[in-house]
Design an enzyme around this catalytic site. Structure first.
Site, PDB file in Angstrom:
ATOM      1  N   LYS A  78       0.908  -1.291   0.254  1.00  0.00           N
ATOM      2  CA  LYS A  78       0.040  -0.135  -0.027  1.00  0.00           C
ATOM      3  C   LYS A  78       0.795   1.431   0.001  1.00  0.00           C
ATOM      4  O   LYS A  78       1.971   1.192   0.598  1.00  0.00           O
ATOM      5  CB  LYS A  78      -0.806  -0.053   1.240  1.00  0.00           C
ATOM      6  CG  LYS A  78      -2.133   0.843   1.159  1.00  0.00           C
ATOM      7  CD  LYS A  78      -3.295  -0.155   0.312  1.00  0.00           C
ATOM      8  CE  LYS A  78      -4.528   0.554   0.409  1.00  0.00           C
ATOM      9  NZ  LYS A  78      -5.608  -0.460   0.006  1.00  0.00           N
ATOM     10  N   GLY A 174     -25.176   2.552   1.863  1.00  0.00           N
ATOM     11  CA  GLY A 174     -24.226   3.070   0.940  1.00  0.00           C
ATOM     12  C   GLY A 174     -24.375   2.840  -0.345  1.00  0.00           C
ATOM     13  O   GLY A 174     -24.629   1.871  -1.112  1.00  0.00           O
ATOM     14  N   GLY A 176     -23.097   4.219  -3.164  1.00  0.00           N
ATOM     15  CA  GLY A 176     -21.885   4.775  -4.052  1.00  0.00           C
ATOM     16  C   GLY A 176     -21.554   3.817  -5.237  1.00  0.00           C
ATOM     17  O   GLY A 176     -22.399   3.425  -5.854  1.00  0.00           O
ATOM     18  N   ASN A 177     -20.177   4.023  -5.678  1.00  0.00           N
ATOM     19  CA  ASN A 177     -19.886   3.121  -6.817  1.00  0.00           C
ATOM     20  C   ASN A 177     -20.249   2.005  -6.770  1.00  0.00           C
ATOM     21  O   ASN A 177     -20.858   1.074  -7.760  1.00  0.00           O
ATOM     22  CB  ASN A 177     -18.336   3.382  -7.217  1.00  0.00           C
ATOM     23  CG  ASN A 177     -18.003   4.835  -7.392  1.00  0.00           C
ATOM     24  OD1 ASN A 177     -18.800   5.483  -7.996  1.00  0.00           O
ATOM     25  ND2 ASN A 177     -16.918   5.214  -7.069  1.00  0.00           N
ATOM     26  N   VAL A 178     -19.917   1.071  -5.679  1.00  0.00           N
ATOM     27  CA  VAL A 178     -20.120  -0.356  -5.447  1.00  0.00           C
ATOM     28  C   VAL A 178     -21.647  -0.776  -5.057  1.00  0.00           C
ATOM     29  O   VAL A 178     -22.360  -1.564  -5.762  1.00  0.00           O
ATOM     30  CB  VAL A 178     -19.421  -1.110  -4.417  1.00  0.00           C
ATOM     31  CG1 VAL A 178     -19.719  -2.503  -4.209  1.00  0.00           C
ATOM     32  CG2 VAL A 178     -17.889  -0.835  -4.642  1.00  0.00           C
TER      33      VAL A 178
END
Ligand code: NAD
Length: 342
Positions: A78, A174, A176-178
């Site tokens: 990361k 949520g 969002g994108n997912v």
């Protein structure tokens, strides 16, 4: 510093600084036993270097576990780039970061993460081939959602007695994108979908398009449903929220859903089946890694759907041993990462 590295089991931590662009980057490499470390690049402000280092190491270790159970020839890594209060030329900063990655000669492959975009990855790609999730590679979120769908089916098989989602009540936290991609897939399966988001505009767009019902963000835990799918922020499963849950399964995309290790036991004690987050949400990583290896889209989709079979095995062992699926998943990942300890 070395004690912290030992406690996370890190192989290496690299620090890069480039005065001309203001780049200050930490690249944490957890484990390269299975192959080059792969993991996203965060770009955000941190209160201190110690906080940034700890975040990079914790996230890199998490990537090793995720890649191991996804069956990928990669270790975990990361990057944390400390976001300066002001940057003159963002493209130049990410290009400098690209040169830093190139100097590691393939030991670490970077990707998009919080605060970075496909366009940032394109800047990096001007200086190194060790980068994924460029504009050409596309958004991994729909692939994450596909893996979550496969995981929800596995959890339904184990806990509800059938993997048909027709009429199954699923609450998605949520949008969002997912989460929005998941809502579309669940609606196509005939599920009875409930959606919550802090941004009510997103919820209404989804409900208008796919049906289902909006839920107030502060009512998600207590809303009766068969499956609760956290797809917003991490840390949502703590003692208080778990006591409020009125579902049989928790299976969603959010990273680090358990606020602490005790949360897994609390879910178990309430008879709620938990799909370990880093197993069920590995579809995006599979897409990113396999796109980098130029695997065909059809094969990538099959690998993403394989998340369901991995969860079948985890749930079976969990039931046989009366242990939380999260303990079983950690043990399976550690057997792959540290075979000498087996
Ligand atoms: P996103 O930022 O696009 O969406 C998150 C959504 O959650 C936002 O719409 C936000 O308003 C909403 N939200 C935040 N807190 C909420 C709350 N308390 N109640 C209701 N809604 C809330 O993020 P994303 O890319 O969709 O990712 C969602 C989660 O999945 C994150 O935890 C991310 O780390 C994890 N994840 C994403 C991917 C991927 O491919 N994008 C891969 C693996 C894991």
């Amino acid at each position: 510093m070395f004690a912290a590295m030992r406690s996370f089991g890190m192989e290496a931590v690299h620090l890069f600084s480039d005065a001309a662009t203001g780049l200050e980057a930490i690249i944490a490499i957890h484990n390269t036993r299975l192959g080059p470390a792969l993991g996203g690049c965060r770009y955000q402000p941190y209160g201190s270097l110690d906080l940034a280092l700890a975040d990079a190491m914790r996230l890199a270790r998490g990537m090793s576990y995720k890649a191991a159970l996804a069956g990928l020839p990669h270790g975990g890594g990361k990057t944390v780039i400390l976001r300066p209060p002001h940057v003159d030329d963002r493209a130049a900063l990410f290009e400098a970061y690209g040169r830093a990655i190139e100097s590691l000669r393939g030991r670490y492959i970077t990707a998009m993460d919080s605060g970075t975009s496909n366009q940032d990855m394109d800047c990096i790609a001007q200086h190194t081939g060790h980068v994924t999730s460029t504009t050409a590679a596309g958004d991994p979120s729909p692939h994450t959602a596909l893996g979550v769908l496969a995981g929800i089916r596995a959890a339904a098989r184990a806990q509800l007695g059938s993997d048909s989602l027709d009429g199954v009540r699923i609450c998605v936290q949520g949008a969002g994108n997912v989460g929005s991609a998941l809502v579309a897939m669940l609606a196509a399966e005939g599920a009875d979908v409930l959606v919550a988001d802090l941004d009510t505009g997103k919820v209404h767009l989804l409900v208008d398009e796919y049906g289902g019902q909006p839920v107030a963000p502060d009512a998600v835990f207590e809303t009766p449903c068969d499956i609760f799918a956290p797809c917003g922020l991490g840390g949502v499963l703590n003692h208080d929220s778990i006591m409020q849950l009125r579902c049989a399964v928790v299976a969603g995309a959010a990273n680090n859903q358990l606020a602490d290790p005790e949360a897994a036991n609390a879910l178990d004690a309430r008879g709620i089946l938990y799909a370990p987050d880093y197993v069920i949400n590995a579809g995006g990583l599979l897409h990113v890694a396999l796109t980098h290896q130029q695997t065909s889209p059809g094969e990538i989709a099959e690998r993403v759907k394989g998340i369901g079979q991995r969860l079948d095995m985890i749930f079976a062992d969990s039931q046989a041993e009366s242990r939380s699926p999260s303990v079983i998943a950690d043990r399976q990942a550690e057997a792959i990462l540290y075979p000498e300890q087996g």
